[in-house]
Design an enzyme around this catalytic site. Sequence first.
Site, PDB file in Angstrom:
ATOM      1  N   TYR A 144      16.710 -13.561 -54.137  1.00  0.00           N
ATOM      2  CA  TYR A 144      16.162 -15.335 -53.721  1.00  0.00           C
ATOM      3  C   TYR A 144      15.373 -15.323 -53.396  1.00  0.00           C
ATOM      4  O   TYR A 144      15.352 -14.580 -51.655  1.00  0.00           O
ATOM      5  CB  TYR A 144      17.191 -16.108 -53.824  1.00  0.00           C
ATOM      6  CG  TYR A 144      16.844 -17.489 -53.634  1.00  0.00           C
ATOM      7  CD1 TYR A 144      16.486 -18.035 -55.279  1.00  0.00           C
ATOM      8  CD2 TYR A 144      16.372 -18.150 -53.258  1.00  0.00           C
ATOM      9  CE1 TYR A 144      15.691 -18.947 -55.018  1.00  0.00           C
ATOM     10  CE2 TYR A 144      15.292 -19.120 -52.851  1.00  0.00           C
ATOM     11  CZ  TYR A 144      15.207 -19.607 -53.818  1.00  0.00           C
ATOM     12  OH  TYR A 144      14.871 -21.270 -54.245  1.00  0.00           O
ATOM     13  N   TRP A 146      10.401 -16.630 -52.169  1.00  0.00           N
ATOM     14  CA  TRP A 146       9.681 -16.998 -52.274  1.00  0.00           C
ATOM     15  C   TRP A 146       8.476 -15.959 -52.176  1.00  0.00           C
ATOM     16  O   TRP A 146       7.330 -16.229 -51.817  1.00  0.00           O
ATOM     17  CB  TRP A 146       8.892 -18.109 -51.734  1.00  0.00           C
ATOM     18  CG  TRP A 146       9.288 -19.676 -52.463  1.00  0.00           C
ATOM     19  CD1 TRP A 146      10.234 -20.267 -52.676  1.00  0.00           C
ATOM     20  CD2 TRP A 146       8.329 -20.171 -52.739  1.00  0.00           C
ATOM     21  NE1 TRP A 146      11.262 -20.957 -53.218  1.00  0.00           N
ATOM     22  CE2 TRP A 146       9.337 -21.796 -53.577  1.00  0.00           C
ATOM     23  CE3 TRP A 146       6.891 -20.411 -53.164  1.00  0.00           C
ATOM     24  CZ2 TRP A 146       8.259 -22.072 -54.312  1.00  0.00           C
ATOM     25  CZ3 TRP A 146       6.776 -21.763 -54.009  1.00  0.00           C
ATOM     26  CH2 TRP A 146       7.641 -22.416 -53.963  1.00  0.00           C
TER      27      TRP A 146
HETATM   28  N1  LIG Z   1      18.375 -26.022 -43.992  1.00  0.00           N
HETATM   29  C1  LIG Z   1      17.474 -26.067 -45.393  1.00  0.00           C
HETATM   30  N2  LIG Z   1      17.473 -24.340 -45.855  1.00  0.00           N
HETATM   31  C2  LIG Z   1      17.077 -24.410 -46.366  1.00  0.00           C
HETATM   32  C3  LIG Z   1      16.019 -25.159 -46.974  1.00  0.00           C
HETATM   33  C4  LIG Z   1      16.041 -26.603 -46.623  1.00  0.00           C
HETATM   34  O1  LIG Z   1      15.748 -27.065 -46.822  1.00  0.00           O
HETATM   35  N3  LIG Z   1      17.022 -26.630 -45.772  1.00  0.00           N
HETATM   36  N4  LIG Z   1      15.490 -25.163 -47.900  1.00  0.00           N
HETATM   37  C5  LIG Z   1      16.286 -23.932 -49.051  1.00  0.00           C
HETATM   38  C6  LIG Z   1      14.963 -24.113 -50.637  1.00  0.00           C
HETATM   39  S1  LIG Z   1      14.592 -24.936 -51.270  1.00  0.00           S
HETATM   40  C7  LIG Z   1      14.761 -22.233 -50.076  1.00  0.00           C
HETATM   41  S2  LIG Z   1      13.201 -22.540 -52.173  1.00  0.00           S
HETATM   42  C8  LIG Z   1      14.569 -21.292 -49.068  1.00  0.00           C
HETATM   43  C9  LIG Z   1      13.399 -20.597 -49.335  1.00  0.00           C
HETATM   44  O2  LIG Z   1      14.108 -19.493 -48.766  1.00  0.00           O
HETATM   45  P1  LIG Z   1      12.689 -17.819 -49.164  1.00  0.00           P
HETATM   46  O3  LIG Z   1      11.816 -17.909 -50.443  1.00  0.00           O
HETATM   47  O4  LIG Z   1      13.421 -16.833 -48.982  1.00  0.00           O
HETATM   48  O5  LIG Z   1      11.917 -18.068 -48.004  1.00  0.00           O
HETATM   49  P2  LIG Z   1      10.730 -18.117 -47.406  1.00  0.00           P
HETATM   50  O6  LIG Z   1      10.153 -18.288 -45.924  1.00  0.00           O
HETATM   51  O7  LIG Z   1       9.364 -18.533 -48.242  1.00  0.00           O
HETATM   52  O8  LIG Z   1      10.676 -16.020 -47.635  1.00  0.00           O
HETATM   53  C10 LIG Z   1      10.098 -15.385 -48.385  1.00  0.00           C
HETATM   54  C11 LIG Z   1       9.996 -13.797 -47.539  1.00  0.00           C
HETATM   55  O9  LIG Z   1       9.174 -12.942 -48.686  1.00  0.00           O
HETATM   56  C12 LIG Z   1       7.929 -12.277 -47.336  1.00  0.00           C
HETATM   57  N5  LIG Z   1       6.964 -11.749 -48.589  1.00  0.00           N
HETATM   58  C13 LIG Z   1       6.116 -12.548 -49.134  1.00  0.00           C
HETATM   59  N6  LIG Z   1       5.820 -11.466 -49.787  1.00  0.00           N
HETATM   60  C14 LIG Z   1       6.509 -10.543 -50.077  1.00  0.00           C
HETATM   61  C15 LIG Z   1       5.728  -9.815 -50.965  1.00  0.00           C
HETATM   62  O10 LIG Z   1       5.060  -9.131 -52.176  1.00  0.00           O
HETATM   63  N7  LIG Z   1       6.992  -8.555 -50.548  1.00  0.00           N
HETATM   64  C16 LIG Z   1       8.211  -8.483 -50.615  1.00  0.00           C
HETATM   65  N8  LIG Z   1       9.535  -8.032 -49.891  1.00  0.00           N
HETATM   66  N9  LIG Z   1       8.178  -9.441 -49.005  1.00  0.00           N
HETATM   67  C17 LIG Z   1       7.173 -11.145 -49.335  1.00  0.00           C
HETATM   68  C18 LIG Z   1       7.850 -13.482 -46.681  1.00  0.00           C
HETATM   69  O11 LIG Z   1       6.910 -12.137 -45.236  1.00  0.00           O
HETATM   70  C19 LIG Z   1       9.197 -13.664 -46.048  1.00  0.00           C
HETATM   71  O12 LIG Z   1      10.043 -13.902 -45.541  1.00  0.00           O
HETATM   72  O13 LIG Z   1      14.633 -22.239 -48.340  1.00  0.00           O
HETATM   73  C20 LIG Z   1      16.481 -22.782 -48.311  1.00  0.00           C
HETATM   74  N10 LIG Z   1      16.403 -22.692 -47.110  1.00  0.00           N
HETATM   75  N1  LIG Z   2       3.765 -27.645 -47.535  1.00  0.00           N
HETATM   76  C1  LIG Z   2       5.005 -26.308 -48.046  1.00  0.00           C
HETATM   77  N2  LIG Z   2       5.600 -27.259 -48.616  1.00  0.00           N
HETATM   78  C2  LIG Z   2       6.291 -26.655 -49.994  1.00  0.00           C
HETATM   79  C3  LIG Z   2       7.855 -26.235 -49.576  1.00  0.00           C
HETATM   80  C4  LIG Z   2       7.640 -25.674 -48.214  1.00  0.00           C
HETATM   81  O1  LIG Z   2       8.229 -25.247 -47.902  1.00  0.00           O
HETATM   82  N3  LIG Z   2       6.257 -25.834 -47.119  1.00  0.00           N
HETATM   83  N4  LIG Z   2       8.693 -25.669 -50.281  1.00  0.00           N
HETATM   84  C5  LIG Z   2       8.709 -25.328 -51.532  1.00  0.00           C
HETATM   85  C6  LIG Z   2       9.789 -25.555 -52.297  1.00  0.00           C
HETATM   86  S1  LIG Z   2      11.041 -23.855 -52.583  1.00  0.00           S
HETATM   87  C7  LIG Z   2      10.760 -26.865 -52.222  1.00  0.00           C
HETATM   88  S2  LIG Z   2      12.674 -26.585 -53.208  1.00  0.00           S
HETATM   89  C8  LIG Z   2      10.164 -27.720 -52.220  1.00  0.00           C
HETATM   90  C9  LIG Z   2      11.277 -29.263 -51.720  1.00  0.00           C
HETATM   91  O2  LIG Z   2      10.827 -30.560 -52.214  1.00  0.00           O
HETATM   92  P1  LIG Z   2      11.850 -31.568 -51.145  1.00  0.00           P
HETATM   93  O3  LIG Z   2      13.345 -31.047 -51.750  1.00  0.00           O
HETATM   94  O4  LIG Z   2      11.770 -32.526 -52.343  1.00  0.00           O
HETATM   95  O5  LIG Z   2      11.389 -31.236 -49.942  1.00  0.00           O
HETATM   96  P2  LIG Z   2      11.908 -32.481 -48.275  1.00  0.00           P
HETATM   97  O6  LIG Z   2      10.579 -31.685 -47.470  1.00  0.00           O
HETATM   98  O7  LIG Z   2      13.351 -30.901 -48.198  1.00  0.00           O
HETATM   99  O8  LIG Z   2      12.480 -33.897 -48.373  1.00  0.00           O
HETATM  100  C10 LIG Z   2      11.595 -34.123 -48.732  1.00  0.00           C
HETATM  101  C11 LIG Z   2      11.780 -35.545 -48.052  1.00  0.00           C
HETATM  102  O9  LIG Z   2      13.287 -36.016 -48.194  1.00  0.00           O
HETATM  103  C12 LIG Z   2      13.466 -36.686 -47.341  1.00  0.00           C
HETATM  104  N5  LIG Z   2      14.802 -36.738 -47.525  1.00  0.00           N
HETATM  105  C13 LIG Z   2      15.673 -35.831 -46.444  1.00  0.00           C
HETATM  106  N6  LIG Z   2      17.299 -36.683 -46.658  1.00  0.00           N
HETATM  107  C14 LIG Z   2      17.004 -37.347 -47.620  1.00  0.00           C
HETATM  108  C15 LIG Z   2      17.418 -37.944 -48.054  1.00  0.00           C
HETATM  109  O10 LIG Z   2      19.585 -37.719 -47.808  1.00  0.00           O
HETATM  110  N7  LIG Z   2      17.951 -39.372 -48.566  1.00  0.00           N
HETATM  111  C16 LIG Z   2      16.135 -40.120 -48.898  1.00  0.00           C
HETATM  112  N8  LIG Z   2      15.715 -40.690 -49.329  1.00  0.00           N
HETATM  113  N9  LIG Z   2      14.826 -38.764 -48.175  1.00  0.00           N
HETATM  114  C17 LIG Z   2      15.500 -38.009 -47.579  1.00  0.00           C
HETATM  115  C18 LIG Z   2      13.109 -36.021 -46.352  1.00  0.00           C
HETATM  116  O11 LIG Z   2      12.705 -36.570 -45.067  1.00  0.00           O
HETATM  117  C19 LIG Z   2      11.593 -35.632 -46.921  1.00  0.00           C
HETATM  118  O12 LIG Z   2      10.353 -36.510 -46.009  1.00  0.00           O
HETATM  119  O13 LIG Z   2       8.817 -28.005 -51.425  1.00  0.00           O
HETATM  120  C20 LIG Z   2       7.731 -27.095 -51.891  1.00  0.00           C
HETATM  121  N10 LIG Z   2       6.787 -27.470 -51.369  1.00  0.00           N
HETATM  122 MO   LIG Z   3      12.798 -24.151 -52.719  1.00  0.00          MO
END
Ligand SMILES: Nc1nc2c(c(=O)[nH]1)N[C@H]1C(S)=C(S)[C@@H](COP(=O)(O)OP(=O)(O)OC[C@H]3O[C@@H](n4cnc5c(=O)[nH]c(N)nc54)[C@H](O)[C@@H]3O)O[C@H]1N2
Ligand SMILES: Nc1nc2c(c(=O)[nH]1)N[C@H]1C(S)=C(S)[C@@H](COP(=O)(O)OP(=O)(O)OC[C@H]3O[C@@H](n4cnc5c(=O)[nH]c(N)nc54)[C@H](O)[C@@H]3O)O[C@H]1N2
Ligand SMILES: [Mo]
Length: 814
Positions: A144, A146
Amino acid sequence: MTNFTRRSFLKSTGAVAGACVFTSLVPLSAKANVKGKGVLTASRMGPLYAMVKDGKLVATEGALPKTVPNSLQTTGPDQVHTKARIKYPMVRKSYLENPENPALPRGKDEYVRVSWDEAMKLVHDQHMRIRGKYGDETVFAGAYGWRSSGVLHKGRELLRRYMSLAGGYTSHLGDYSTGATQVIMPHVMGSIEVYEQQTTHPVVMESSDVVVMWGMNPMNTLKIAWTSTENSGIEFFHQLKKSGKTVICIDPMRSETIDFFGDAAQWIAPHPFTDTAMMLGVAYSLVDKKKHDKSFLDKYTVGYDKFEEYLLGKSDGIPKTPAWAEDICGVPAKQIETLADIFSGNRTMLMSGWSMQRQQHGEQRHWMLATLAAMLGQIGLPGGGFGLSYHYSNGGNPTRDGGVLPAMGATVGKAGKSGARSASKEAVNALPVARIVEALENPGKKYMHNGHELTFPELKLVWWTGGGNFTHHQDTNRLVKAWQTLELSVVSEIYWTAAAKHADVVFPITTSFERNDMTMTGDYSKAHIVPMPKVIEPQFESRSDFEVFAGMSELLIPGEGRAIFTEGKEEMDWLKYFYDEAAKGAKRARVRMPKFNQFWDTNELIEMKPNKKNEKFVRHAGFRKDPIMNPLGTPSGKIEIFSKTIEGFGLQDCPPHATWMEPDEYKGSAKKDELTMITSHSADRLHSQFNYAKLREQYAIANREPISININDAKARGISNGDLVRAFNDRGQILVGALVTDGIKQGTVCVHEGAWPDLDENGLCRNGGPNVLTRDIPTSRLANGCAANSSLVRIEKFKGKAPGLMAFTPPKNG
Ligand SMILES: Nc1nc2c(c(=O)[nH]1)N[C@H]1C(S)=C(S)[C@@H](COP(=O)(O)OP(=O)(O)OC[C@H]3O[C@@H](n4cnc5c(=O)[nH]c(N)nc54)[C@H](O)[C@@H]3O)O[C@H]1N2
Ligand SMILES: Nc1nc2c(c(=O)[nH]1)N[C@H]1C(S)=C(S)[C@@H](COP(=O)(O)OP(=O)(O)OC[C@H]3O[C@@H](n4cnc5c(=O)[nH]c(N)nc54)[C@H](O)[C@@H]3O)O[C@H]1N2
Ligand SMILES: [Mo]
């Protein structure tokens, strides 16, 4: 930006080259640099111009017009030239010495440089041994993540193509983003709601009086999109700010969005993880003042009466009054009542982000939001109801007409020459994506998932490509331990991430600037097709995922494997094929696309045609107009405020209507000194991506990831702004830099997700990776979603000598 309007297209048709002559297999940089802007390419953060000088990528900037700057667009040069890059194929020393029984632990060893042939042969041999000995389901190809934009270089799908040729694999279910909501919502609304088009921006602008952003930070999260952002979402919120509408942000933290809106929005800060209680308080007030829409509830929903018994305390003796809610969420009862008045007295759009469902019992949050919206009776009306994707990939930007690019699939579509092993097997098992560590710890264990009993496979080989699993997964120390149970861990990565540093074999991969690809912009709008030509040669010995798995397939089926894997099409053939497929669709929609060669050589994006009807799209309007002819996809065809299906599952942690359940770790269960930790997404990263970049200098504090601390909490602990702080709990400890602020609810701290884990010998993360502290639990046994936001921590000023940062330093010999 250059648009291919009909006129410019007609003017330029004279220049179309002959069939299939690719003049751009060498980087376009020389030619484009002459033009002065650089080469047009694309990334998650939008179409970019990339400037190359003396064989180096020196600058990237956004190629579409925008009013708000996007820091992420500048990271191109760092992506290509950072010292954190993996240069060569590398093997863990102990693994190379004895691949069948290597010394452990992973994560502490040296690495040895090997040739590509050696590395691939080693992985092939061990892959075959493991598969032969333990079976197909012991091979995990979930991978999994990005990875970079593009329709061809899709690491995970390419891995799966190869693994299907090898006989099958264990796959994953759902994602980390919306694990809970995408499983509960089909039971409630008949659709997942999270990745679906929203009532459009123009309709909201025209019809909504009140816009609520419930746990949502769009000015930050819209800096990127899954395909490539076209900037429309940020532009919409920019316009919303100026519109004079009532905007209410409900967030424990004063997010970038709340800062951006300033006086144009009202900020209400509940304690984290308590939103269900707060929404129940609003719902109670509606009923109390008879402001809920009974006729809507009768006509369009089922089970409201049962929910109301709970709401009023008839079923459990606890009326969910605003005062009851105040006790839990910390928002004054009066304010909760005012919200009920505002919502019911105006056309109100309840927008919500996803962090609140990335929590224990995360299913309840959006179920309760949908229930509240149903009680307001505005679902299906222009500018009313609720929307779960306004903060993501520009949900709400009207869908255009034109060509849509297909993309690389996970299954080989066509038989190869011999036909021998060309039929691909689909996955033989699948596990909820965020349950990987539970699976590693409990092979053979049965568990419930969305009403089904599933069994964890016994995983022996994990190959990760395109994801940062050591950064994205919860409870890092538990993960590191579970990782030792594998027989082989392969990581295809661009950088020496924590995942790479815990792998047996590491393959160096190209950045998106070092290969040819293509993308659409606008996941909902389908606004453009953008070329992504190679702008610079692959650095060091890096190869694309396509090349790696094509090569691995050749080892699998000597003499034919590559051709079977590629279906006889190399990089540019695939791009032409995808483009031509899109052109067919465009033709049907009467949007003209030039021939592929011309598109590629002119290096300009193609803009699709606006669709007037789509601009007026209102989510659930059809259902509202005629619920008999346009039923929802639920068993009753209506909104299920009470779900008999979920009742039938008999789950303790997911009752049959939206319910407040106390999380194990939250404000209400905190012991003295404990603080609630949220781990929101960072404004200056895409998860862990770019943590190594120069941008870090702008946000790092004491050279660590910042921790936002309320002024009073800091004072009580003798912590000042800029101090080095240790944050810890039973699961681990991290070093962070204090950002002391009044912009966070007292009792709450925030460490953004994505800082690379950098564990020292005492298990202290020197870089401040918050997942070292988060709990690895499922949201519930309904969805088994990621519940990263469910933790209590303690903090103290760090004493002693601060250890140096190693996060971005390659291992010895790396
Ligand atoms: N505590 C906490 N943990 C979270 C979250 C949170 O809100 N709180 N959010 C979660 C969410 S919503 C998500 S989506 C995940 C995100 O988790 P990931 O999607 O795994 O996060 P990224 O850091 O975007 O990892 C992408 C990796 O792919 C590599 N990469 C980029 N391009 C390529 C390519 O072309 N080929 C290969 N082989 N590698 C490539 C990059 O160097 C990077 O290391 O994290 C989750 N983890
Ligand atoms: N710049 C940037 N953009 C991204 C990403 C990134 O890593 N960087 N990740 C992408 C991905 S994969 C995803 S899934 C989305 C994530 O999108 P979201 O999951 O919506 O993003 P978060 O930053 O986890 O949280 C959004 C807001 O919720 C608030 N929040 C946290 N806990 C609570 C709670 O218990 N209650 C309430 N009411 N608010 C709370 C946080 O303070 C924050 O301002 O964003 C996408 N866009
Ligand atoms: Mo995500």
